[in-house]
Design a protein around this motif. Sequence first.
Motif, PDB file in Angstrom:
ATOM      1  N   THR A  72       0.828  -1.204   0.000  1.00  0.00           N
ATOM      2  CA  THR A  72       0.000   0.000   0.000  1.00  0.00           C
ATOM      3  C   THR A  72       0.866   1.258   0.000  1.00  0.00           C
ATOM      4  O   THR A  72       0.507   2.259  -0.636  1.00  0.00           O
ATOM      5  CB  THR A  72      -0.951   0.000   1.207  1.00  0.00           C
ATOM      6  OG1 THR A  72      -0.201  -0.158   2.422  1.00  0.00           O
ATOM      7  CG2 THR A  72      -1.955  -1.144   1.100  1.00  0.00           C
ATOM      8  N   ASP A  73       1.998   1.225   0.683  1.00  0.00           N
ATOM      9  CA  ASP A  73       2.916   2.376   0.650  1.00  0.00           C
ATOM     10  C   ASP A  73       3.458   2.588  -0.757  1.00  0.00           C
ATOM     11  O   ASP A  73       3.591   3.733  -1.212  1.00  0.00           O
ATOM     12  CB  ASP A  73       4.072   2.158   1.623  1.00  0.00           C
ATOM     13  CG  ASP A  73       3.664   2.252   3.078  1.00  0.00           C
ATOM     14  OD1 ASP A  73       2.543   2.726   3.356  1.00  0.00           O
ATOM     15  OD2 ASP A  73       4.455   1.836   3.948  1.00  0.00           O
ATOM     16  N   THR A  91       0.747   4.225  -2.843  1.00  0.00           N
ATOM     17  CA  THR A  91       0.617   5.648  -2.517  1.00  0.00           C
ATOM     18  C   THR A  91       1.719   6.457  -3.185  1.00  0.00           C
ATOM     19  O   THR A  91       1.473   7.531  -3.754  1.00  0.00           O
ATOM     20  CB  THR A  91       0.673   5.851  -0.989  1.00  0.00           C
ATOM     21  OG1 THR A  91      -0.419   5.160  -0.380  1.00  0.00           O
ATOM     22  CG2 THR A  91       0.594   7.327  -0.630  1.00  0.00           C
ATOM     23  N   ASP A  92       2.939   5.944  -3.164  1.00  0.00           N
ATOM     24  CA  ASP A  92       4.057   6.629  -3.808  1.00  0.00           C
ATOM     25  C   ASP A  92       3.849   6.712  -5.317  1.00  0.00           C
ATOM     26  O   ASP A  92       4.115   7.752  -5.928  1.00  0.00           O
ATOM     27  CB  ASP A  92       5.362   5.891  -3.496  1.00  0.00           C
ATOM     28  CG  ASP A  92       6.562   6.525  -4.165  1.00  0.00           C
ATOM     29  OD1 ASP A  92       7.002   7.598  -3.714  1.00  0.00           O
ATOM     30  OD2 ASP A  92       7.048   5.948  -5.164  1.00  0.00           O
ATOM     31  N   ASP A 147       0.997   6.739  -6.905  1.00  0.00           N
ATOM     32  CA  ASP A 147      -0.061   7.728  -7.133  1.00  0.00           C
ATOM     33  C   ASP A 147       0.487   9.143  -7.075  1.00  0.00           C
ATOM     34  O   ASP A 147       0.158  10.001  -7.921  1.00  0.00           O
ATOM     35  CB  ASP A 147      -1.162   7.536  -6.091  1.00  0.00           C
ATOM     36  CG  ASP A 147      -2.275   8.555  -6.245  1.00  0.00           C
ATOM     37  OD1 ASP A 147      -2.921   8.581  -7.311  1.00  0.00           O
ATOM     38  OD2 ASP A 147      -2.493   9.340  -5.307  1.00  0.00           O
ATOM     39  N   GLN A 148       1.367   9.403  -6.120  1.00  0.00           N
ATOM     40  CA  GLN A 148       1.942  10.736  -5.994  1.00  0.00           C
ATOM     41  C   GLN A 148       2.877  11.058  -7.145  1.00  0.00           C
ATOM     42  O   GLN A 148       2.934  12.202  -7.620  1.00  0.00           O
ATOM     43  CB  GLN A 148       2.664  10.865  -4.654  1.00  0.00           C
ATOM     44  CG  GLN A 148       1.726  10.861  -3.455  1.00  0.00           C
ATOM     45  CD  GLN A 148       2.452  10.980  -2.131  1.00  0.00           C
ATOM     46  OE1 GLN A 148       3.676  10.978  -2.080  1.00  0.00           O
ATOM     47  NE2 GLN A 148       1.695  11.077  -1.044  1.00  0.00           N
TER      48      GLN A 148
END
Length: 257
Positions: free
Chosen positions: A240-241, A244-245, A247-248
Amino acid sequence: MRRSGPIDVLAIAAQAVTMGDDVHVRTQAATNLLIKEWLPHLAGAGGGQVAAFARFLSANHLFFLTLAMAAARSLTEWAAGVPDSSIVTSMSRNGTTFGIRLAGSPRWFTAGAPEVGDALYHPGRGPDDGARDIGDSAVLELCGLGAAAAAGSPAVAQLLGGSMAAAAALTERLAAVCAGRSGRFKVPVLGNAGTPLGVDVRKVAEFGTTPAVTTGILHRSAGTGQVGAGVAEAPLSCFTDALTDLDQRLTGPPDQR
């Protein structure tokens, strides 16, 4: 190797999958196929070391694992060149930490290494002897081997109480979070379906299901060696981390969208 020329490691692995190897906790068929490939060249080599080498090969049923890991790493290294991808191209653990990387990114995302469950231990060994999940061999699960090929492996079924249905469920669990299936590695008991290929962090996060890894268990003490085998479940947070990265990187930080 000088006598035989190049060896197609993945072709041997593909044949071994049809013979019951997952090419992770069991590479006995693959090692035997490799010995068959080398046998004429060993016989013709002569010299006092040939017999010793032949004894080593015949006694080391995991010999092929080292070759399979290197072949798998060559594939993931190539795939890592794809920019901004959600496909996992590195998955490794060192007994304390479990880490992954995505294609197109050098960044590692880590969590604590899991214990190895569904374990079978060597005689005289038990859970108190085993280290947490460790090694670079989880790269095989990223290439359609290991747990991805569990459905056809009685050795993996033995780790799961002897049920081939449980071994098949392990493969289908991985299929749920993969982008596709292998065109090279086929499982006869699944109607010759290809093994799951390309772990996608989007699917891991969506379903909350992480890849399982069929793996050997090392002793907690350095230098003691393998004490068993089992199944480790990758921790969810590093996936999940990584998502998120990604996506950013694709859309920018939330306050800049």
